[in-house]
Design an enzyme around this catalytic site. Sequence first.
Site, PDB file in Angstrom:
ATOM      1  N   ALA A   1     -11.017   3.571   5.290  1.00 33.37           N
ATOM      2  CA  ALA A   1     -10.207   2.632   4.420  1.00 33.37           C
ATOM      3  C   ALA A   1      -9.317   2.941   3.445  1.00 33.37           C
ATOM      4  O   ALA A   1      -9.516   4.121   2.917  1.00 33.37           O
ATOM      5  CB  ALA A   1     -10.879   1.310   4.205  1.00 33.37           C
ATOM      6  N   HIS A   2      -8.510   2.236   2.646  1.00 35.68           N
ATOM      7  CA  HIS A   2      -7.748   2.556   1.595  1.00 35.68           C
ATOM      8  C   HIS A   2      -8.803   2.912   0.299  1.00 35.68           C
ATOM      9  O   HIS A   2      -9.626   2.140   0.115  1.00 35.68           O
ATOM     10  CB  HIS A   2      -6.796   1.452   1.028  1.00 35.68           C
ATOM     11  N   GLY A   3      -8.305   3.940  -0.217  1.00 42.01           N
ATOM     12  CA  GLY A   3      -8.835   4.310  -1.452  1.00 42.01           C
ATOM     13  C   GLY A   3     -10.150   5.021  -1.328  1.00 42.01           C
ATOM     14  O   GLY A   3     -11.153   5.394  -2.431  1.00 42.01           O
TER      15      GLY A   3
ATOM     16  N   GLN B   1       0.906  -1.087   0.018  1.00 48.10           N
ATOM     17  CA  GLN B   1       0.199  -0.035  -0.104  1.00 48.10           C
ATOM     18  C   GLN B   1       0.773   1.222   0.073  1.00 48.10           C
ATOM     19  O   GLN B   1       1.405   1.689   1.069  1.00 48.10           O
ATOM     20  CB  GLN B   1      -0.915  -0.023   1.149  1.00 48.10           C
TER      21      GLN B   1
END
Lengths: 332, 332, 332
Positions: A217-219, A176
């Site tokens: 969270a991611h994105g 990531q």
Amino acid sequence: MRVAGITQAQCGDVTFVANPRYLPQLATTRASAVIVGAINGVEPRPACALLRSEDPYSAFARAVALFAPGSAAPARGVDPLASIARDVSIGADVSIGPFVAIGAGASIGARTVVYPNAVIGAGARIGDDCAIHSHVSIRERVVVGSRVILHDGVVVGGDGFGFARQPDGTHLKIPQHADVVIEDDVEIGANATIDRPAVGETRIGAGTKIDNLVHIAHGVAVGRRVLLAAQVGIAGSTTIEDDVMMAGQTGVTGHVRVGRGASVGAKSAVLQSVEPGAFVTGHPAIPHGAWRRASMLFRRLPMFRKRVEALEQRVAQLEEKLAAWQARRTDR
Amino acid sequence: MRVAGITQAQCGDVTFVANPRYLPQLATTRASAVIVGAINGVEPRPACALLRSEDPYSAFARAVALFAPGSAAPARGVDPLASIARDVSIGADVSIGPFVAIGAGASIGARTVVYPNAVIGAGARIGDDCAIHSHVSIRERVVVGSRVILHDGVVVGGDGFGFARQPDGTHLKIPQHADVVIEDDVEIGANATIDRPAVGETRIGAGTKIDNLVHIAHGVAVGRRVLLAAQVGIAGSTTIEDDVMMAGQTGVTGHVRVGRGASVGAKSAVLQSVEPGAFVTGHPAIPHGAWRRASMLFRRLPMFRKRVEALEQRVAQLEEKLAAWQARRTDR
Amino acid sequence: MRVAGITQAQCGDVTFVANPRYLPQLATTRASAVIVGAINGVEPRPACALLRSEDPYSAFARAVALFAPGSAAPARGVDPLASIARDVSIGADVSIGPFVAIGAGASIGARTVVYPNAVIGAGARIGDDCAIHSHVSIRERVVVGSRVILHDGVVVGGDGFGFARQPDGTHLKIPQHADVVIEDDVEIGANATIDRPAVGETRIGAGTKIDNLVHIAHGVAVGRRVLLAAQVGIAGSTTIEDDVMMAGQTGVTGHVRVGRGASVGAKSAVLQSVEPGAFVTGHPAIPHGAWRRASMLFRRLPMFRKRVEALEQRVAQLEEKLAAWQARRTDR
């Protein structure tokens, strides 16, 4: 003299009523002045001055700021016990406390305050007039705008939760390494976490306010002026458009879109996209009115069962009676 | 020799049974002694001594304390790598670890232990015999009683989540500068957060125990001897009276009151005030028994639908039959 | 050149499609190459190279690793501003950042990186090739395997929430001094907390991945290759067997067992043991299909009420009619 709650206020204090449910307390408060909007017939205590405002909550906010105690910020300059790596750019009039670690190539804007024990990763860029509280982790290459407030323990840019399941059942880590951007005028509450994606970016839009212990969270793309109350969680790659409001402990699944200006009730589970302006609640989240009506009936399910059972008996008796008559008619 | 769980205990160990579901393991434990209450006919292994107690759980607590390993506290005194601002008052026999930052005018009571990297804000007052673990943030002017334990990462006194919406849709910050008080004998779990209000106070009553990752919003009053399990969240200006117990992941909305001695089941959403002594569960929280019965029926909703559909068909057939008879009678 | 999301990718970038819902974007991406599995008839943009893989998500993971930016780890060696107590064992080629505090008798394996301001307690043992990020607290005597990643703010080994209620209503603390073990290849997300028990152990099995803000209570046994999404909470003494997956915000009560390979849907409350391989959802958690069907009907409860009321009226009319006929027949 200070700004105080309506029940705690003493002679000499200013207080306020923004929530109508506290209006009856106008009659008994000991405050010397009360900031009010429309008061709908409740008479204040005679000695109490009324400060009328069309927007009493905002007037209250400004009054609190007027009477605020002095700042607890570290003194201007860089504490000798901070650790500043090479090639760090530091703006005018910053305050950097003891035990702050700043990685190589990072930059800190003018007048930004970094409280003791915060950590700023290599290559991170932080704007002007920010407050970075103690134990905040801003990971490498994260970009933070101006006038951003990060409360104690916030983590920005930790790895998103991304793994590819292998044939033997183990989980291969997907690195990531992509971008995280916190735009201007964002405030993030204590111990909240904003993750970094593998590709693309995680972005928190300008003027958005995030409460304690929230997980992004991611994105995820969070729009502008969004309000996320405490313990909300947003799963990966979801979009939260401008002006959305979510009450506490709500969760939103991954890869969906919550439309502009939508509201989500407390402790909901949003499992599909939400239309702009909608108000949804529940698990799964459905239109709020439908959820309310269904919830009222949920608790009456045992009574429904009894009514259905009673109907079944009554219908069976009717059927028997008719069958008996039919038999008699056939006999005739 | 040590105190061990009933399945892990070896020869020479003491173990205990407080929860009746583990009673059958009495027959096979290898422990040399077992602390028990009423054992209701399960025979222990012959070589096992029984230490009878009317309150086996408390006896177990004391046995664990007897056999505890030595303390991991930093050595007495102030570590040379701590940063102590001017006018800090430090009691006798404190232990203050490396990279601890203490702000101007703060005070630390006798025998209190401050673990490495904790941060104590300007003007904060901490009592005697406390344990302030690593990465705790005690913000400016917070008041902490005696014998208080704050686990790693706890944040006390971060800004409450208070904003006034402006006509252009932006959120004006309401400064959060008022009081936060943690009374004596409170314990707060890792990464929990206790917010500071704009006016009035946030207060955690004496003897209350709060688990990890709990969120207490601004202006909340938590009474004495309250138990809040992990990931609970209490919204602003709510009152939790003495002796309340809340199971994990429960949320309570703002501006309500949970009455003395009430209990709230796991993962509930308390959306209105709760009577003293009540036991509520669900979303929204309703009396626990009603929730249990309704939950049992919830999963049978598809079967209910079938029964209602079947009734509709049977009633329709009865109606047809009667209509047909009526037609024939009219013919006659 | 870099690995990018399918909509952000520019000429020269590699992108990927693992989730079929993004397949239509193949036609418009500007990427120069796309990692794909089965593409089921969607034609990519002509200039776009297809990198076919039976497991496109794993291929993507490896591609991201290839193009990753350089490490943000502190330089090798021990920063002069770290505090290392006596009898600490430090492996070859470690990186230990500024303001890291390591307690007496701890050991750190080869090539492990400890980021600024992490705290490692006395007697803790950490394996090789770990990443211990900033503000992590590893409490005394905790054992951490090799290749473990602990993100910022993780707390391992804080006291479990264990108290024995006394006759006067106060809560006697049960000391929590037993073992905590994090096995090899575990990753734990930011601000998650893993508690220490009074007896026995808390254990996280090899290869398990835990997301941000998760709470693991004292005495919990988490198996191998388990996935726990953000904000999950597991109560005390529960066992989570190998290969279990839990979606975000789920809670599991104490003293139960979630069987091997079971899955739990988002925001569920698991109140009893779950069979191996089962898929459960809801509050309380029930088989996922049953929960889905019941949830669809929940929102239609108001319509059910109307249908039951309508039936009651129709049955009453039938009963009246029959009673009237019966009366007439008796008259005759």
